[in-house]
Design a protein around this motif. Structure first.
Motif, PDB file in Angstrom:
ATOM      1  N   VAL A   1       2.753   2.204  17.237  1.00 37.90           N
ATOM      2  CA  VAL A   1       1.359   2.630  17.289  1.00 37.90           C
ATOM      3  C   VAL A   1       0.426   1.417  17.227  1.00 37.90           C
ATOM      4  O   VAL A   1       0.819   0.315  16.844  1.00 37.90           O
ATOM      5  N   CYS A   2      -0.816   1.655  17.592  1.00 35.20           N
ATOM      6  CA  CYS A   2      -1.896   0.741  17.240  1.00 35.20           C
ATOM      7  C   CYS A   2      -2.952   1.584  16.533  1.00 35.20           C
ATOM      8  O   CYS A   2      -2.957   2.815  16.636  1.00 35.20           O
ATOM      9  N   ALA A   3      -3.832   0.931  15.782  1.00 33.59           N
ATOM     10  CA  ALA A   3      -4.700   1.695  14.900  1.00 33.59           C
ATOM     11  C   ALA A   3      -6.044   1.019  14.699  1.00 33.59           C
ATOM     12  O   ALA A   3      -6.142  -0.220  14.650  1.00 33.59           O
TER      13      ALA A   3
ATOM     14  N   PRO B   1       0.830  -1.205   0.000  1.00 31.99           N
ATOM     15  CA  PRO B   1       0.000   0.000   0.000  1.00 31.99           C
ATOM     16  C   PRO B   1       0.866   1.256   0.000  1.00 31.99           C
ATOM     17  O   PRO B   1       2.025   1.225   0.449  1.00 31.99           O
ATOM     18  N   VAL B   2       0.310   2.337  -0.486  1.00 35.74           N
ATOM     19  CA  VAL B   2       0.998   3.634  -0.514  1.00 35.74           C
ATOM     20  C   VAL B   2       0.163   4.625   0.296  1.00 35.74           C
ATOM     21  O   VAL B   2      -1.030   4.794   0.026  1.00 35.74           O
ATOM     22  N   PRO B   3       0.740   5.267   1.305  1.00 36.15           N
ATOM     23  CA  PRO B   3      -0.059   6.202   2.114  1.00 36.15           C
ATOM     24  C   PRO B   3      -0.454   7.434   1.318  1.00 36.15           C
ATOM     25  O   PRO B   3       0.353   8.040   0.629  1.00 36.15           O
ATOM     26  N   GLY B   4      -1.739   7.782   1.408  1.00 41.26           N
ATOM     27  CA  GLY B   4      -2.244   8.961   0.724  1.00 41.26           C
ATOM     28  C   GLY B   4      -2.233  10.178   1.621  1.00 41.26           C
ATOM     29  O   GLY B   4      -1.589  10.197   2.682  1.00 41.26           O
ATOM     30  N   GLU B   5      -2.937  11.191   1.208  1.00 40.76           N
ATOM     31  CA  GLU B   5      -3.038  12.425   1.978  1.00 40.76           C
ATOM     32  C   GLU B   5      -3.566  12.121   3.377  1.00 40.76           C
ATOM     33  O   GLU B   5      -4.603  11.492   3.546  1.00 40.76           O
ATOM     34  N   GLY B   6      -2.821  12.563   4.396  1.00 40.30           N
ATOM     35  CA  GLY B   6      -3.251  12.386   5.772  1.00 40.30           C
ATOM     36  C   GLY B   6      -3.102  10.980   6.320  1.00 40.30           C
ATOM     37  O   GLY B   6      -3.631  10.672   7.390  1.00 40.30           O
ATOM     38  N   GLU B   7      -2.372  10.108   5.614  1.00 43.70           N
ATOM     39  CA  GLU B   7      -2.197   8.725   6.052  1.00 43.70           C
ATOM     40  C   GLU B   7      -0.749   8.426   6.400  1.00 43.70           C
ATOM     41  O   GLU B   7       0.160   9.133   5.961  1.00 43.70           O
ATOM     42  N   VAL B   8      -0.535   7.365   7.161  1.00 38.82           N
ATOM     43  CA  VAL B   8       0.798   6.848   7.423  1.00 38.82           C
ATOM     44  C   VAL B   8       0.826   5.387   6.998  1.00 38.82           C
ATOM     45  O   VAL B   8      -0.208   4.720   6.921  1.00 38.82           O
ATOM     46  N   LEU B   9       2.030   4.896   6.708  1.00 39.39           N
ATOM     47  CA  LEU B   9       2.214   3.487   6.408  1.00 39.39           C
ATOM     48  C   LEU B   9       2.728   2.795   7.666  1.00 39.39           C
ATOM     49  O   LEU B   9       3.717   3.240   8.262  1.00 39.39           O
ATOM     50  N   VAL B  10       2.060   1.726   8.074  1.00 39.56           N
ATOM     51  CA  VAL B  10       2.432   0.990   9.275  1.00 39.56           C
ATOM     52  C   VAL B  10       2.913  -0.409   8.882  1.00 39.56           C
ATOM     53  O   VAL B  10       2.224  -1.121   8.133  1.00 39.56           O
ATOM     54  N   GLU B  11       4.095  -0.778   9.373  1.00 36.79           N
ATOM     55  CA  GLU B  11       4.546  -2.163   9.276  1.00 36.79           C
ATOM     56  C   GLU B  11       3.864  -2.929  10.405  1.00 36.79           C
ATOM     57  O   GLU B  11       4.081  -2.661  11.581  1.00 36.79           O
ATOM     58  N   VAL B  12       3.015  -3.859  10.044  1.00 34.35           N
ATOM     59  CA  VAL B  12       2.163  -4.535  11.013  1.00 34.35           C
ATOM     60  C   VAL B  12       2.948  -5.596  11.778  1.00 34.35           C
ATOM     61  O   VAL B  12       3.640  -6.432  11.188  1.00 34.35           O
ATOM     62  N   VAL B  13       2.838  -5.540  13.084  1.00 36.05           N
ATOM     63  CA  VAL B  13       3.395  -6.561  13.964  1.00 36.05           C
ATOM     64  C   VAL B  13       2.314  -7.566  14.358  1.00 36.05           C
ATOM     65  O   VAL B  13       2.564  -8.767  14.450  1.00 36.05           O
ATOM     66  N   ALA B  14       1.106  -7.068  14.587  1.00 38.13           N
ATOM     67  CA  ALA B  14       0.003  -7.944  14.993  1.00 38.13           C
ATOM     68  C   ALA B  14      -1.324  -7.330  14.599  1.00 38.13           C
ATOM     69  O   ALA B  14      -1.461  -6.105  14.499  1.00 38.13           O
TER      70      ALA B  14
ATOM     71  N   PRO C   1      -8.934  -4.199   0.714  1.00 37.58           N
ATOM     72  CA  PRO C   1      -9.816  -5.356   0.527  1.00 37.58           C
ATOM     73  C   PRO C   1      -9.541  -6.496   1.505  1.00 37.58           C
ATOM     74  O   PRO C   1     -10.311  -7.455   1.562  1.00 37.58           O
ATOM     75  N   TYR C   2      -8.461  -6.404   2.264  1.00 37.38           N
ATOM     76  CA  TYR C   2      -8.091  -7.493   3.159  1.00 37.38           C
ATOM     77  C   TYR C   2      -8.792  -7.323   4.508  1.00 37.38           C
ATOM     78  O   TYR C   2      -9.073  -6.207   4.942  1.00 37.38           O
ATOM     79  N   PRO C   3      -9.099  -8.427   5.195  1.00 36.05           N
ATOM     80  CA  PRO C   3      -9.753  -8.302   6.501  1.00 36.05           C
ATOM     81  C   PRO C   3      -8.803  -7.730   7.549  1.00 36.05           C
ATOM     82  O   PRO C   3      -7.603  -7.599   7.336  1.00 36.05           O
ATOM     83  N   GLY C   4      -9.370  -7.399   8.695  1.00 31.23           N
ATOM     84  CA  GLY C   4      -8.565  -6.878   9.798  1.00 31.23           C
ATOM     85  C   GLY C   4      -8.937  -5.463  10.164  1.00 31.23           C
ATOM     86  O   GLY C   4      -8.611  -4.530   9.430  1.00 31.23           O
ATOM     87  N   LEU C   5      -9.608  -5.274  11.306  1.00 27.03           N
ATOM     88  CA  LEU C   5     -10.127  -3.971  11.710  1.00 27.03           C
ATOM     89  C   LEU C   5      -9.250  -3.253  12.735  1.00 27.03           C
ATOM     90  O   LEU C   5      -9.618  -2.188  13.220  1.00 27.03           O
TER      91      LEU C   5
ATOM     92  N   GLY D   1      -7.677  -4.264   6.242  1.00 22.41           N
ATOM     93  CA  GLY D   1      -6.256  -4.337   5.926  1.00 22.41           C
ATOM     94  C   GLY D   1      -5.337  -4.759   7.026  1.00 22.41           C
ATOM     95  O   GLY D   1      -4.115  -4.804   6.836  1.00 22.41           O
ATOM     96  N   GLY D   2      -5.871  -5.112   8.200  1.00 22.46           N
ATOM     97  CA  GLY D   2      -5.007  -5.486   9.310  1.00 22.46           C
ATOM     98  C   GLY D   2      -4.323  -6.831   9.140  1.00 22.46           C
ATOM     99  O   GLY D   2      -3.256  -7.062   9.695  1.00 22.46           O
ATOM    100  N   TYR D   3      -4.926  -7.719   8.338  1.00 22.36           N
ATOM    101  CA  TYR D   3      -4.318  -9.029   8.093  1.00 22.36           C
ATOM    102  C   TYR D   3      -3.275  -8.902   6.979  1.00 22.36           C
ATOM    103  O   TYR D   3      -3.389  -9.503   5.914  1.00 22.36           O
ATOM    104  N   ALA D   4      -2.265  -8.139   7.207  1.00 25.74           N
ATOM    105  CA  ALA D   4      -1.254  -7.892   6.180  1.00 25.74           C
ATOM    106  C   ALA D   4       0.034  -7.450   6.848  1.00 25.74           C
ATOM    107  O   ALA D   4       0.048  -7.097   8.032  1.00 25.74           O
ATOM    108  N   GLU D   5       1.111  -7.456   6.079  1.00 25.98           N
ATOM    109  CA  GLU D   5       2.396  -7.033   6.622  1.00 25.98           C
ATOM    110  C   GLU D   5       2.536  -5.516   6.660  1.00 25.98           C
ATOM    111  O   GLU D   5       3.363  -4.992   7.418  1.00 25.98           O
ATOM    112  N   LYS D   6       1.721  -4.810   5.865  1.00 23.28           N
ATOM    113  CA  LYS D   6       1.736  -3.346   5.865  1.00 23.28           C
ATOM    114  C   LYS D   6       0.308  -2.851   5.636  1.00 23.28           C
ATOM    115  O   LYS D   6      -0.486  -3.501   4.954  1.00 23.28           O
ATOM    116  N   VAL D   7      -0.001  -1.674   6.179  1.00 19.02           N
ATOM    117  CA  VAL D   7      -1.318  -1.093   5.965  1.00 19.02           C
ATOM    118  C   VAL D   7      -1.210   0.428   6.029  1.00 19.02           C
ATOM    119  O   VAL D   7      -0.426   0.973   6.813  1.00 19.02           O
ATOM    120  N   ALA D   8      -1.967   1.104   5.176  1.00 17.90           N
ATOM    121  CA  ALA D   8      -2.051   2.565   5.205  1.00 17.90           C
ATOM    122  C   ALA D   8      -3.206   2.965   6.129  1.00 17.90           C
ATOM    123  O   ALA D   8      -4.315   2.431   6.002  1.00 17.90           O
TER     124      ALA D   8
END
Length: 329
Positions: free
Chosen positions: A85-87, A23-36, A59-63, A92-99
């Motif tokens: 952080v947590c979010a 994913p690519v972070p858009g306006e007002g977003e950050v990119l998070v490397e997901v740990v859990a 489109p991926y699950p994970g809230l 998109g939470g079921y992924a290695e990265k999420v915007a």
């Protein structure tokens, strides 16, 4: 990166760990490397094809998730690369990265490890917004929580006790009720063996519950109204018992009661940001002080999300199920 995809709706076997574009972070977003990330019932519905993500969401699950910020999109301030952080997510939470929209980020509370923080965003935002911001639970009142041993339930017990309320819970089985008691629940009701309307009336000298937090929906609607106290508030946040029920308006009117029904996922970003800000102000100090903790039943590798879904569907767990990525180590 890798993510849990759903090529075709179906059972837990429909979840496929696959390579997908970053994913690519858009306006007002950050990119998070997901740990859990954590597993929620909404994820099960999405897997089955019954709960699509809001337009424009992953489109991926994970809230919800926890991880480290690796990039800032345009217009982001107050956060830096490397922040843990947590979010709260729309997906998109079921992924290695999420915007993530910056307004839906929370710092990891002091004294809590990064992976465990993934169990916090959905439950704290759901409970605080429904029980306190909407239903206005006050000290000395009685809160009835259906599904007291769930992730939502275990957090609702702790937060209600922290503000001086009395807490009743329903759960299935003595072991799960015992865990609720350990968290502070005062009134324990085994829904398999007892009538919660009768038990609440007995425990409150006939008054009823001031606030009811309900994950069941239609199946409990009539009985929830009967269990309400005068001026009681029923907050419906789940539909495990169906979507269509008959509401006796006369009974509700006689109680001067209120019924609300809400979900978090599809709310506008501004509303989510307001809830997240309220949680940071009111709930985070309680967690940092050690008085409140998320309850985690077990952790699994994210690639084994199907097994986590089976466990959630089977029941018997207490609290949250977490999915860990390789970034945990």
């Amino acid at each position: 990166m890798h993510a849990i995809t759903i090529p075709e709706p179906g059972g837990p076997e429909a979840l496929v760990w696959a390579e997908v574009p970053d994913p690519v972070p858009g306006e007002g977003e950050v990119l998070v490397e997901v740990v859990a990330s954590a597993v929620n019932r909404a994820d099960l519905l999405q897997r089955q094809g019954f709960y699509d993500p809001p337009p424009g969401s992953s489109p991926y699950p994970g809230l919800e998730c926890a991880g480290r910020i690796t990039a800032l999109g345009p217009g982001v301030s107050g956060w830096a690369v490397g922040d843990e952080v947590c979010a709260l997510l729309a997906g998109g939470g079921y992924a290695e990265k999420v915007a993530v929209p910056a307004g839906q980020l929370l710092p990891v509370p002091e004294g809590l490890d990064l992976a465990t923080a993934a169990a916090l965003p959905e439950v704290t935002c759901t409970v605080w917004s429904n029980v306190f911001m909407i239903s206005h639970l006050r000290p000395g009142e009685t809160l009835l929580v259906h599904g007291g041993a769930s992730g939502i339930g275990t957090m609702a017990i702790q937060l209600a006790k922290a503000v001086g309320a009395r807490v009743a819970v329903t759960a299935g089985g003595s072991d799960r009720l015992a865990r609720c008691a350990e968290l502070g629940a005062d009134i324990l009701i085994d829904y398999r063996e007892q009538d919660f309307v009768e038990e609440i009336r007995k425990a409150t000298d006939g008054a009823g519950a001031d606030v009811i937090l309900d994950i069941v929906g239609a199946k409990y609607l009539d009985r929830n109204v009967k269990a309400l106290a005068v001026n009681g508030r029923l907050a419906v946040i789940g539909l495990q018992g169906g979507v269509k029920g008959e509401l006796n308006l006369g009974a509700l009117l006689s109680k001067r009661g209120a019924v609300t029904a809400t979900s978090l996922r599809a709310r506008p970003q501004a509303e989510k940001a307001a809830i997240v800000a309220a949680v940071r102000e009111h709930v985070w100090p309680l967690i940092a002080g050690g008085g409140i903790r998320p309850v985690v039943d077990r952790t699994l590798p994210m690639a084994e999300a199907a097994e986590a879904h089976r466990a959630l569907e089977a029941g018997g767990h207490v609290g949250k199920l977490l999915l860990l990525t390789s970034a945990t180590t």
